[in-house]
Design a protein around this motif. Structure first.
Motif, short mmCIF file in Angstrom:
data_model
loop_
_atom_site.label_atom_id
_atom_site.label_comp_id
_atom_site.label_asym_id
_atom_site.label_seq_id
_atom_site.Cartn_x
_atom_site.Cartn_y
_atom_site.Cartn_z
N ASP A 196 -6.11 -19.12 -25.61
CA ASP A 196 -5.24 -18.16 -24.91
C ASP A 196 -4.28 -18.89 -23.99
O ASP A 196 -4.10 -18.50 -22.84
CB ASP A 196 -6.11 -17.17 -24.12
N ILE A 197 -3.68 -19.96 -24.50
CA ILE A 197 -2.74 -20.76 -23.70
C ILE A 197 -1.45 -19.97 -23.55
O ILE A 197 -0.80 -19.66 -24.56
CB ILE A 197 -2.42 -22.09 -24.44
N LEU A 223 0.48 -11.06 -29.05
CA LEU A 223 0.29 -11.88 -30.26
C LEU A 223 1.18 -13.11 -30.19
O LEU A 223 1.09 -13.99 -31.02
CB LEU A 223 0.69 -11.07 -31.51
N ASP A 224 2.06 -13.14 -29.17
CA ASP A 224 3.10 -14.18 -29.14
C ASP A 224 2.57 -15.57 -29.39
O ASP A 224 3.24 -16.41 -29.96
CB ASP A 224 3.78 -14.18 -27.76
N TYR A 225 1.36 -15.82 -28.88
CA TYR A 225 0.88 -17.21 -28.90
C TYR A 225 -0.08 -17.49 -30.03
O TYR A 225 -0.55 -18.61 -30.18
CB TYR A 225 0.22 -17.52 -27.54
N LEU A 226 -0.40 -16.46 -30.81
CA LEU A 226 -1.43 -16.67 -31.84
C LEU A 226 -0.82 -17.38 -33.04
O LEU A 226 0.27 -17.03 -33.49
CB LEU A 226 -2.04 -15.33 -32.28
N SER A 270 -12.38 -18.68 -40.12
CA SER A 270 -12.72 -19.77 -39.19
C SER A 270 -11.43 -20.53 -38.88
O SER A 270 -10.49 -20.52 -39.66
CB SER A 270 -13.71 -20.72 -39.85
N TYR A 271 -11.35 -21.11 -37.73
CA TYR A 271 -10.20 -21.91 -37.36
C TYR A 271 -10.77 -22.96 -36.40
O TYR A 271 -11.94 -22.93 -36.04
CB TYR A 271 -9.14 -21.04 -36.68
N ASP A 272 -9.92 -23.87 -35.98
CA ASP A 272 -10.46 -24.91 -35.09
C ASP A 272 -9.49 -25.18 -33.94
O ASP A 272 -8.60 -24.38 -33.68
CB ASP A 272 -10.75 -26.17 -35.90
N GLU A 273 -9.66 -26.31 -33.29
CA GLU A 273 -8.88 -26.62 -32.08
C GLU A 273 -7.38 -26.58 -32.34
O GLU A 273 -6.59 -26.45 -31.40
CB GLU A 273 -9.22 -28.03 -31.57
N LYS A 274 -6.97 -26.67 -33.61
CA LYS A 274 -5.53 -26.74 -33.88
C LYS A 274 -4.80 -25.46 -33.51
O LYS A 274 -3.58 -25.43 -33.43
CB LYS A 274 -5.29 -27.10 -35.35
N VAL A 275 -5.56 -24.39 -33.22
CA VAL A 275 -4.89 -23.17 -32.74
C VAL A 275 -4.22 -23.45 -31.40
O VAL A 275 -3.17 -22.89 -31.07
CB VAL A 275 -5.86 -21.96 -32.62
N ASP A 276 -4.82 -24.36 -30.60
CA ASP A 276 -4.24 -24.66 -29.28
C ASP A 276 -2.97 -25.51 -29.43
O ASP A 276 -2.12 -25.50 -28.53
CB ASP A 276 -5.27 -25.42 -28.41
N LEU A 277 -2.82 -26.20 -30.57
CA LEU A 277 -1.59 -26.99 -30.80
C LEU A 277 -0.41 -26.05 -31.05
O LEU A 277 0.69 -26.25 -30.54
CB LEU A 277 -1.77 -27.92 -32.00
N TRP A 278 -0.66 -24.99 -31.82
CA TRP A 278 0.38 -23.98 -32.06
C TRP A 278 0.80 -23.38 -30.72
O TRP A 278 1.98 -23.31 -30.37
CB TRP A 278 -0.12 -22.89 -33.02
N ALA A 279 -0.21 -22.99 -29.91
CA ALA A 279 0.06 -22.34 -28.62
C ALA A 279 0.81 -23.30 -27.69
O ALA A 279 1.69 -22.87 -26.94
CB ALA A 279 -1.24 -21.88 -27.97
N LEU A 280 0.51 -24.60 -27.80
CA LEU A 280 1.23 -25.59 -26.98
C LEU A 280 2.70 -25.61 -27.37
O LEU A 280 3.58 -25.70 -26.51
CB LEU A 280 0.60 -26.97 -27.16
N GLY A 281 2.97 -25.45 -28.66
CA GLY A 281 4.36 -25.39 -29.15
C GLY A 281 5.06 -24.15 -28.63
O GLY A 281 6.21 -24.20 -28.17
#
Ligand SMILES: CC(C)CCNC(=O)Cn1cc(-c2ccc3c(-c4nc5ccccc5[nH]4)n[nH]c3c2)cn1
Length: 264
Positions: free
Chosen positions: A129-130, A166-169, A182-193
């Motif tokens: 939820d970044i 949903l903006d950050y998902l 299932s998903y992994d830590e890479k969801v936080d990379l998208w949110a960082l972008g």
């Protein structure tokens, strides 16, 4: 612990559940942010388990860019969280006031976020939820990730529907009917972008609408304004990649020319 040991000051804001107050512990004059949650409200929202998990996760985290949870206690009706006081308050207020950040400031913030996320991912915590609303600013201008309400221990799977913007998902969390949820830590990379885009442009790249969500999945090019530098554009394109495996790892984010040029 009992409340008597704290002097309660001005309200600092409303979290998801409960309110946060500036507080000072009497004996050592220790200033903190005291969050009050009502057990009844948590029961109504069936949120006790989540809050217990958040407390468990956040109590074990120690990083300069992660808001500290020093401790907690409760009485018959309420749960009290002793949180770190962030001297310059909520990041999104700074962003709204500035409209958008200069590239140097945005790069410093992204470098600090990458540092915090590397720490969280090493502890197998995915934040999920970044966004600016969940980031606070310390007294020296450093940023602090707070609100681990949606964090999970990796690998996570999408059990509950997500309530919030949903903006950050990332695509993999919203693709309708995708079999493996299932998903992994890479969801936080998208949110960082998305966060980097919002720092530089002042609004999220994919507005919150179904058509834009599908566009996000097919990765139609988002529009990056011309005032964004070529290096920043390059890093954005390396984070906002539909296939999670194609996203730039955090170590490479910290080594990217746009970040190194503006930091240290
Ligand atoms: C279940 C538990 C582990 C959740 C822990 N996380 C939270 O409660 C997320 N949260 C943090 C806050 C919060 C809000 C504001 C502040 C502030 C703060 N500093 C300010 C300075 C100027 C103006 C406003 C300020 N708010 N410091 N620390 C805070 C902490 C609200 N919710």
């Amino acid at each position: 612990f009992h409340l008597g040991m704290f002097e309660i000051g001005k309200p600092l804001g409303k979290g998801k559940f409960g309110r946060v107050y500036l507080a000072r512990e009497r004996e050592h004059k220790f200033v903190c942010a005291l969050k009050v949650l009502y057990k009844s409200e948590l029961q109504q929202n069936r949120a006790e388990i989540q809050v217990r998990r958040e407390i468990e996760i956040q109590s074990n985290l120690r990083h300069p860019n992660v808001l500290k949870l020093y401790g907690h206690f409760h009485d018959s009706k309420r749960i009290f969280l002793i949180l770190e006081f962030a001297g310059q308050g909520e990041l999104y207020k700074h962003l709204r006031k500035a409209q958008r950040f200069p590239e140097r400031k945005a790069a410093q913030y992204i470098a600090q976020m990458a540092c915090a996320l590397r720490y969280l991912h090493r502890k197998h915590v995915i934040h999920r939820d970044i966004k600016p609303e969940n980031i606070l600013v310390g007294i020296h201008g450093e940023i602090k990730i707070s609100d681990f309400g949606w964090s999970v221990h990796a690998p996570g799977n999408r059990r509950k529907t997500y309530c919030g913007t949903l903006d950050y998902l990332p695509p993999e969390m919203i693709k309708p009917g995708s079999s493996d949820n299932s998903y992994d830590e890479k969801v936080d990379l998208w949110a960082l972008g998305v966060l980097m885009y919002e720092f530089l442009v002042g609004e999220a790249p994919f507005e919150d609408s179904p058509i834009m969500t599908t566009r996000r999945i097919v990765n139609r090019d988002m529009t990056i304004p011309s005032y964004v530098s070529a290096e920043a554009r390059d890093l954005l394109k390396k984070l906002l990649v539909v296939d999670p495996r194609g996203r730039l790892p955090l170590k490479k984010v910290q080594q990217h020319p746009w970040v190194t040029k503006h930091c240290q």
